[in-house]
Design an enzyme around this catalytic site. Structure first.
Site, short mmCIF file in Angstrom:
data_model
loop_
_atom_site.label_atom_id
_atom_site.label_comp_id
_atom_site.label_asym_id
_atom_site.label_seq_id
_atom_site.Cartn_x
_atom_site.Cartn_y
_atom_site.Cartn_z
N CYS A 106 38.57 44.39 47.26
CA CYS A 106 38.37 45.03 45.96
C CYS A 106 38.58 43.98 44.89
CB CYS A 106 39.32 46.23 45.81
SG CYS A 106 41.06 45.79 45.91
N ARG A 107 39.17 44.33 43.79
CA ARG A 107 39.41 43.36 42.72
C ARG A 107 40.65 42.52 43.00
NH1 ARG A 107 42.51 43.25 38.12
NH2 ARG A 107 41.72 41.86 36.49
#
Length: 149
Positions: A106-107
């Site tokens: 993800c981030r």
């Protein structure tokens, strides 16, 4: 001070919890490092894999790790519960079968771990791993902090 009976019960619960955690597919596999991810996506490591980006589409529009498929975190559990034909139609890849490693990112690493937790509840036969460094680490290390366009 804990009684001997209470102490034994706590120790037993702790041992059972530890055993349950260690038998989960993702807990027995270490996180994917940046170096390992590079080898995997560039074909140096000849192991089958599926790389899943669980960020939202607007985040993915700023850039993604090569070969990744976007399945937003809110869709992950339903995606892995759907029939293979529906998964293929929606995401244009085969649904992971357990013959490959399924790597999530993800981030920053939190949503990808949440995705692993969700998928493990739906299909415990998969080998699930987390690229905990995630997009921010990839952006910094591979791209010198310049987004892909």
């Amino acid at each position: 001070m804990l009684s001997a009976t209470r102490l034994a019960r706590v120790a037993s619960l702790h041992a059972a919890r530890s055993t349950a955690i260690l038998t989960r597919g993702y807990a027995t596999k270490p996180d994917v490092s940046f170096e390992e991810l590079q080898q995997i996506i560039h074909g140096v490591a000849s192991k089958p894999y599926v790389l899943i980006d669980v960020r939202e589409p607007n985040e993915v529009a700023e850039g993604r790790v090569p070969t990744a498929v976007n399945i937003p975190l809110g869709d992950v559990a339903a995606a892995f519960a759907m029939p293979s034909e529906d998964f293929i139609a929606k995401y244009r890849i085969d649904r992971p079968s357990g013959e490959e490693e399924t790597i999530f990112y993800c981030r920053s690493g939190k949503r990808s771990q949440s995705a692993i937790d969700q998928v493990e509840r739906v299909d415990s036969s998969l080998t699930l791993r987390n690229y905990r460094g995630s997009w921010l680490n990839y952006l910094d290390r591979a791209l010198g902090n310049k987004p892909l366009k």
